[in-house]
Design a protein around this motif. Sequence first.
Motif, short mmCIF file in Angstrom:
data_model
loop_
_atom_site.label_atom_id
_atom_site.label_comp_id
_atom_site.label_asym_id
_atom_site.label_seq_id
_atom_site.Cartn_x
_atom_site.Cartn_y
_atom_site.Cartn_z
N PHE A 105 4.87 -4.47 8.57
CA PHE A 105 5.33 -3.38 8.21
C PHE A 105 7.08 -3.34 7.99
O PHE A 105 7.76 -3.95 8.96
N ALA A 106 7.48 -3.03 6.90
CA ALA A 106 9.06 -3.01 6.70
C ALA A 106 9.51 -1.68 6.47
O ALA A 106 8.85 -1.01 5.53
N PRO A 107 10.38 -1.05 7.35
CA PRO A 107 10.86 0.13 7.10
C PRO A 107 11.55 0.62 5.67
O PRO A 107 11.44 1.51 5.52
N ALA A 108 12.08 -0.55 5.11
CA ALA A 108 12.51 -0.38 3.74
C ALA A 108 11.17 0.19 2.64
O ALA A 108 11.42 0.90 1.78
N SER A 109 10.33 -0.15 3.09
CA SER A 109 8.87 0.38 2.20
C SER A 109 9.03 1.99 2.33
O SER A 109 8.62 2.66 1.27
N PHE A 110 9.50 2.59 3.10
CA PHE A 110 9.46 3.99 3.33
C PHE A 110 10.74 4.54 2.43
O PHE A 110 10.68 5.53 1.75
N VAL A 111 11.90 3.59 2.17
CA VAL A 111 12.95 4.10 1.34
C VAL A 111 12.34 4.04 -0.09
O VAL A 111 12.64 5.10 -0.99
N VAL A 112 11.79 2.88 -0.56
CA VAL A 112 11.44 3.04 -1.82
C VAL A 112 10.08 3.89 -2.36
O VAL A 112 10.17 4.53 -3.32
N ALA A 113 9.26 4.28 -1.17
CA ALA A 113 8.13 5.25 -1.35
C ALA A 113 8.86 6.54 -1.27
O ALA A 113 8.41 7.37 -2.03
N VAL A 120 0.80 -1.20 0.00
CA VAL A 120 -0.07 -0.02 0.04
C VAL A 120 0.98 1.34 0.22
O VAL A 120 0.73 2.20 -0.84
N ILE A 121 1.99 1.15 0.82
CA ILE A 121 2.73 2.60 0.91
C ILE A 121 3.49 2.72 -0.35
O ILE A 121 3.50 3.79 -0.70
N ILE A 122 4.07 1.65 -0.99
CA ILE A 122 4.91 1.88 -2.32
C ILE A 122 3.85 2.08 -3.38
O ILE A 122 4.52 2.95 -4.15
N THR A 123 2.74 1.54 -3.51
CA THR A 123 1.91 2.05 -4.48
C THR A 123 1.32 3.35 -4.36
O THR A 123 1.32 4.12 -5.23
N ALA A 124 1.02 3.65 -3.08
CA ALA A 124 0.52 5.09 -2.97
C ALA A 124 1.42 6.09 -3.47
O ALA A 124 1.20 6.87 -4.15
N SER A 125 2.81 5.71 -3.00
CA SER A 125 3.83 6.63 -3.36
C SER A 125 4.02 6.94 -4.82
O SER A 125 4.50 8.04 -5.39
N GLY A 126 4.07 5.88 -5.37
CA GLY A 126 4.44 5.71 -6.94
C GLY A 126 3.10 6.20 -7.67
O GLY A 126 3.35 7.03 -8.40
N MET A 127 1.78 6.26 -7.10
CA MET A 127 0.76 7.08 -7.88
C MET A 127 0.79 8.61 -7.71
O MET A 127 0.72 9.22 -8.27
N LEU A 128 1.45 8.96 -6.35
CA LEU A 128 1.38 10.26 -6.07
C LEU A 128 2.75 10.78 -7.05
O LEU A 128 2.41 11.99 -7.50
N SER A 129 3.58 10.20 -7.04
CA SER A 129 4.86 10.47 -7.96
C SER A 129 4.23 10.60 -9.48
O SER A 129 4.77 11.42 -10.11
N MET A 130 3.43 9.69 -9.92
CA MET A 130 3.20 9.92 -11.34
C MET A 130 2.12 11.08 -11.40
O MET A 130 2.04 11.89 -12.53
N ALA A 131 1.05 11.40 -10.25
CA ALA A 131 0.53 12.62 -10.50
C ALA A 131 1.35 13.93 -10.45
O ALA A 131 0.87 14.62 -11.21
N PHE A 132 2.48 13.87 -9.78
CA PHE A 132 3.48 14.96 -10.11
C PHE A 132 3.79 15.08 -11.41
O PHE A 132 3.61 16.21 -11.93
N ILE A 133 4.14 14.30 -12.02
CA ILE A 133 4.56 14.33 -13.34
C ILE A 133 3.57 14.61 -14.21
O ILE A 133 3.79 15.49 -15.10
N ILE A 134 2.30 14.12 -14.03
CA ILE A 134 1.14 14.19 -15.00
C ILE A 134 0.58 16.04 -14.77
O ILE A 134 0.45 16.63 -15.99
N VAL A 135 0.85 16.18 -13.64
CA VAL A 135 0.08 17.79 -13.26
C VAL A 135 0.95 18.60 -14.22
O VAL A 135 0.78 19.49 -14.69
N VAL A 136 2.39 18.65 -13.86
CA VAL A 136 3.35 19.41 -14.38
C VAL A 136 3.47 19.36 -15.86
O VAL A 136 3.60 20.27 -16.53
N ALA A 137 3.07 18.00 -16.52
CA ALA A 137 3.19 18.04 -17.98
C ALA A 137 1.86 18.55 -18.39
O ALA A 137 2.14 19.40 -19.53
N ILE A 138 0.73 18.63 -17.83
CA ILE A 138 -0.45 19.45 -18.16
C ILE A 138 -0.09 20.90 -18.01
O ILE A 138 -0.39 21.49 -18.89
N TRP A 139 0.23 21.33 -16.91
CA TRP A 139 0.72 22.69 -16.61
C TRP A 139 1.73 23.29 -17.68
O TRP A 139 1.48 24.49 -18.04
#
Length: 148
Positions: free
Chosen positions: A125-133, A58-77
């Motif tokens: 919970f694995a702390p490494a998930s925060f590194v990947v996120a 969940v943590i890694i997927t949510a962060s991946g989606m958030l990062s994609m949203a940053f990219i898409i928003v700036v691409a549109i902007w």
Amino acid sequence: MLVALSDTFGSDLARGIGAILLYAIVGLVLMFIGFYAIDFTTPGKLSELVRSGLPNAVIITASGMLSMAFIIVVAIWSSSSDLAEGLILSLVYGLIGIIAQVVAVRLLEFVTRIDVRSTIESEKFAPASFVVASAHVALGLVVAVAIS
């Protein structure tokens, strides 16, 4: 007091609404592509792992989606004020941004030697998930700024 609207108010409003809808469609398509790019390049089936409630997935997927949203928003902007050119630029910049993001995160995971499969499949919970996120979010911001 009577408010006078310009003669082109109705057509300008309709054109604006149409642009919003078209950019929303482009953004949605890019988010789907972004999710599947993350899913494809991450060990395991993310959607199943998330539905199972595995915290690291969940943590890694949510962060991946958030990062994609940053990219898409700036691409549109950053796109052109011309609607057709803007939509094309948003799509192209968004796709290139997604590819750059996925490659950068996978390289960072390789360099850090994090076993992503065991991390996302763990029921604890694995702390490494925060590194990947964090890598997802940080690199998403870097790619987004590179687009602008």
